[in-house]
Write an enzyme that holds these catalytic residues in place. Structure first.
Site, PDB file in Angstrom:
ATOM      1  N   LYS A 197      32.979  48.476  43.678  1.00 45.72           N
ATOM      2  CA  LYS A 197      33.858  47.300  43.748  1.00 45.72           C
ATOM      3  C   LYS A 197      34.823  47.499  44.909  1.00 45.72           C
ATOM      4  O   LYS A 197      35.589  48.460  44.936  1.00 45.72           O
ATOM      5  CB  LYS A 197      34.622  47.143  42.434  1.00 45.72           C
ATOM      6  CG  LYS A 197      35.624  46.004  42.475  1.00 45.72           C
ATOM      7  CD  LYS A 197      36.237  45.743  41.124  1.00 45.72           C
ATOM      8  CE  LYS A 197      37.321  44.697  41.223  1.00 45.72           C
ATOM      9  NZ  LYS A 197      37.954  44.436  39.924  1.00 45.72           N
ATOM     10  N   ARG A 207      42.759  35.534  41.115  1.00 43.47           N
ATOM     11  CA  ARG A 207      44.122  35.888  40.704  1.00 43.47           C
ATOM     12  C   ARG A 207      44.900  34.634  40.295  1.00 43.47           C
ATOM     13  O   ARG A 207      45.802  34.721  39.476  1.00 43.47           O
ATOM     14  CB  ARG A 207      44.810  36.714  41.791  1.00 43.47           C
ATOM     15  CG  ARG A 207      44.046  38.035  41.954  1.00 43.47           C
ATOM     16  CD  ARG A 207      44.668  39.084  42.809  1.00 43.47           C
ATOM     17  NE  ARG A 207      43.692  40.173  42.986  1.00 43.47           N
ATOM     18  CZ  ARG A 207      43.582  40.933  44.066  1.00 43.47           C
ATOM     19  NH1 ARG A 207      44.420  40.764  45.061  1.00 43.47           N
ATOM     20  NH2 ARG A 207      42.664  41.882  44.136  1.00 43.47           N
ATOM     21  N   ARG A 220      45.156  46.584  46.018  1.00 43.13           N
ATOM     22  CA  ARG A 220      44.416  47.546  45.200  1.00 43.13           C
ATOM     23  C   ARG A 220      43.673  48.582  46.034  1.00 43.13           C
ATOM     24  O   ARG A 220      42.721  49.190  45.593  1.00 43.13           O
ATOM     25  CB  ARG A 220      43.403  46.797  44.322  1.00 43.13           C
ATOM     26  CG  ARG A 220      44.009  45.709  43.451  1.00 43.13           C
ATOM     27  CD  ARG A 220      43.101  45.437  42.273  1.00 43.13           C
ATOM     28  NE  ARG A 220      43.385  44.186  41.588  1.00 43.13           N
ATOM     29  CZ  ARG A 220      44.490  43.911  40.903  1.00 43.13           C
ATOM     30  NH1 ARG A 220      45.478  44.795  40.825  1.00 43.13           N
ATOM     31  NH2 ARG A 220      44.628  42.746  40.284  1.00 43.13           N
ATOM     32  N   GLU A 236      29.682  56.129  44.475  1.00 47.34           N
ATOM     33  CA  GLU A 236      30.343  55.536  43.302  1.00 47.34           C
ATOM     34  C   GLU A 236      29.299  55.157  42.237  1.00 47.34           C
ATOM     35  O   GLU A 236      29.497  55.380  41.042  1.00 47.34           O
ATOM     36  CB  GLU A 236      31.123  54.269  43.701  1.00 47.34           C
ATOM     37  CG  GLU A 236      32.436  54.528  44.413  1.00 47.34           C
ATOM     38  CD  GLU A 236      33.566  54.867  43.443  1.00 47.34           C
ATOM     39  OE1 GLU A 236      33.314  55.040  42.233  1.00 47.34           O
ATOM     40  OE2 GLU A 236      34.716  54.971  43.919  1.00 47.34           O
ATOM     41  N   LYS A 251      30.111  44.522  43.986  1.00 46.97           N
ATOM     42  CA  LYS A 251      31.027  43.387  43.974  1.00 46.97           C
ATOM     43  C   LYS A 251      31.966  43.457  45.165  1.00 46.97           C
ATOM     44  O   LYS A 251      32.528  44.524  45.382  1.00 46.97           O
ATOM     45  CB  LYS A 251      31.827  43.428  42.662  1.00 46.97           C
ATOM     46  CG  LYS A 251      32.916  42.392  42.561  1.00 46.97           C
ATOM     47  CD  LYS A 251      33.722  42.607  41.315  1.00 46.97           C
ATOM     48  CE  LYS A 251      34.824  41.572  41.313  1.00 46.97           C
ATOM     49  NZ  LYS A 251      35.784  41.810  40.283  1.00 46.97           N
ATOM     50  N   SER A 277      35.052  34.961  42.984  1.00 48.78           N
ATOM     51  CA  SER A 277      35.812  33.716  43.051  1.00 48.78           C
ATOM     52  C   SER A 277      35.925  33.142  44.466  1.00 48.78           C
ATOM     53  O   SER A 277      35.751  31.940  44.670  1.00 48.78           O
ATOM     54  CB  SER A 277      37.211  33.943  42.474  1.00 48.78           C
ATOM     55  OG  SER A 277      37.881  34.979  43.174  1.00 48.78           O
ATOM     56  N   TYR A 316      30.186  32.111  38.841  1.00 47.50           N
ATOM     57  CA  TYR A 316      30.823  30.889  38.334  1.00 47.50           C
ATOM     58  C   TYR A 316      29.920  29.682  38.527  1.00 47.50           C
ATOM     59  O   TYR A 316      30.183  28.609  37.991  1.00 47.50           O
ATOM     60  CB  TYR A 316      32.169  30.670  39.049  1.00 47.50           C
ATOM     61  CG  TYR A 316      33.068  31.887  38.945  1.00 47.50           C
ATOM     62  CD1 TYR A 316      33.798  32.144  37.786  1.00 47.50           C
ATOM     63  CD2 TYR A 316      33.144  32.823  39.983  1.00 47.50           C
ATOM     64  CE1 TYR A 316      34.577  33.292  37.671  1.00 47.50           C
ATOM     65  CE2 TYR A 316      33.915  33.968  39.879  1.00 47.50           C
ATOM     66  CZ  TYR A 316      34.625  34.191  38.722  1.00 47.50           C
ATOM     67  OH  TYR A 316      35.384  35.334  38.606  1.00 47.50           O
TER      68      TYR A 316
HETATM   69  C1  PBG Z   1      39.937  43.012  37.547  1.00 47.74           C
HETATM   70  C2  PBG Z   1      38.947  42.055  38.111  1.00 47.74           C
HETATM   71  C3  PBG Z   1      39.070  41.275  39.259  1.00 47.74           C
HETATM   72  C4  PBG Z   1      37.913  40.529  39.366  1.00 47.74           C
HETATM   73  C5  PBG Z   1      37.109  40.850  38.279  1.00 47.74           C
HETATM   74  N1  PBG Z   1      37.762  41.815  37.527  1.00 47.74           N
HETATM   75  C6  PBG Z   1      40.213  41.122  40.180  1.00 47.74           C
HETATM   76  C7  PBG Z   1      40.665  42.221  41.033  1.00 47.74           C
HETATM   77  O1  PBG Z   1      40.068  43.289  41.104  1.00 47.74           O
HETATM   78  O2  PBG Z   1      41.686  42.010  41.672  1.00 47.74           O
HETATM   79  C8  PBG Z   1      37.609  39.540  40.458  1.00 47.74           C
HETATM   80  C9  PBG Z   1      36.572  38.534  40.140  1.00 47.74           C
HETATM   81  C10 PBG Z   1      36.495  37.401  41.106  1.00 47.74           C
HETATM   82  O3  PBG Z   1      37.172  37.358  42.155  1.00 47.74           O
HETATM   83  O4  PBG Z   1      35.727  36.492  40.808  1.00 47.74           O
HETATM   84  N2  PBG Z   1      40.198  42.700  36.189  1.00 47.74           N
END
Ligand code: PBG
Length: 329
Positions: A197, A207, A220, A236, A251, A277, A316
């Site tokens: 990720k 968010r 992050r 990983e 991801k 997203s 989505y």
């Molecule tokens: C963390 C999490 C995130 C997403 C899924 N799980 C956000 C992040 O890491 O900041 C992002 C998913 C998306 O953007 O569709 N709980």
């Protein structure tokens, strides 16, 4: 040869022929749909940056899941937005917390007809918006966070999640969660690791969807992966499998197709990809402007992710693509 060689076009002449020789076919069974359930609302609330996506009430969540199950979508991934947040994100493991209530409702209603996955993280539940506990120096404390993840995993499994999906990118999270689940005798609860990720700008709209702002303009990058690194992603993934992940994930998806393709031959567990997203938002924004054909672009995108090597896709677009696939010949 004086005539042109027509070898490559010969098999493109009709839709039936193209279908017959297609190397990759997207099906509804490849889809898992992320859904948001929010505690303190009386009616579903649209997410402005994700047209077509809503923060659900328990009732509207149930209706949406009913639609997806009827379309043949095999899985959902649940995210919760609690009414109250605190430093450790304690609502994430409250048995009466918003996700646990939803998990209980959905697993009772759909049983083995639906794979109910729960995102396992605390960023939606912490008042600082980070994916773990903050130590004295303002860093996310890896090992203290692992203890919390164990508690969240057990709460989600007890509420009926059949898959828990740790997304916090703490070192050792899969091993810690497997141990906690086994100790609580949730031997059949599977782990889908968000293994590779990346610290991506494409999570922006998410968010908004979960009302998370990272404190002090933070990010992050101290726990999610640097997007300059591909070999590290394979490491990983390898570590997550070694720690007991039943499935692994890359991801985001579109800017990381190379990672999916490289991981594929290395990995003998199911490989997922998350079309996130921001990827969804870009596609929707262009489609709404009439700049691209949104339906075709959606199928093309998800098919490409599958072609790269993903066994299933978190997206989505799941509901609308399932509808498109159902209406096709
Ligand atoms: C963390 C999490 C995130 C997403 C899924 N799980 C956000 C992040 O890491 O900041 C992002 C998913 C998306 O953007 O569709 N709980």
């Amino acid at each position: 040869m004086t005539f042109p060689n027509r070898r490559m076009r010969r098999l493109r002449h009709s839709g039936a022929l193209r279908r017959l020789v297609a190397e990759t076919t997207l099906t509804t069974s490849d889809l898992a749909v992320p859904l948001f359930v929010r505690e303190d609302i009386d009616a579903p609330t649209p997410v402005a940056s994700m047209p077509g996506v809503e923060q659900h009430t328990h009732a509207s969540l149930h209706k949406e899941v009913e639609r997806l199950v009827t379309l043949g979508v095999p899985a959902i991934m649940l995210f919760g937005i609690p009414a109250t947040k605190d430093a450790s994100g304690s609502q994430a493991w409250n048995p009466q917390g918003v996700v646990q209530v939803a998990l209980r409702n959905l697993s009772a209603a759909y049983g083995s007809d639906l794979v109910v996955m729960a995102d396992l993280c605390v960023d939606e539940y912490t008042d600082h918006g980070h994916c773990g506990i903050i130590d004295g120096r303002g860093q996310v404390d890896n090992d203290a966070t692992l203890e919390i993840y164990g508690k969240v995993a057990v709460a989600q499994a007890a509420a009926g999640a059949s898959v828990v999906a740790p997304s916090g990118m703490m070192d050792g999270q899969v091993a810690a969660i497997r141990r906690a689940l086994d100790e609580a005798e949730f031997l059949d609860t599977a782990i889908l690791g968000y293994s590779a990720k990346f610290a991506s700008a494409f999570y922006g709209p998410f968010r908004d969807a979960v009302d998370v702002t990272i404190a002090d303009g933070g990010d992050r990058q101290a726990y999610q992966q640097d997007w300059r690194n591909g070999r590290e992603a394979l490491e990983e993934i390898r570590l997550d499998i070694e720690e007991g992940a039943d499935m692994v994930m890359v991801k985001p998806a579109m800017a990381y197709l190379d990672i999916i393709a490289k991981a594929r031959p290395e990995v003998n567990v199911p490989l997922a990809a998350y079309h996130v997203s921001g990827e969804y938002a870009m596609l929707k924004a262009a489609a709404q402007n009439g700049w691209i054909d949104g339906d075709v672009a959606a199928i093309e995108t998800l098919t490409a992710i599958k072609r790269a090597g993903a066994d299933f896709i978190l997206t989505y677009l799941g509901g609308e693509v399932a509808e498109l696939l159902a209406n096709k010949r």
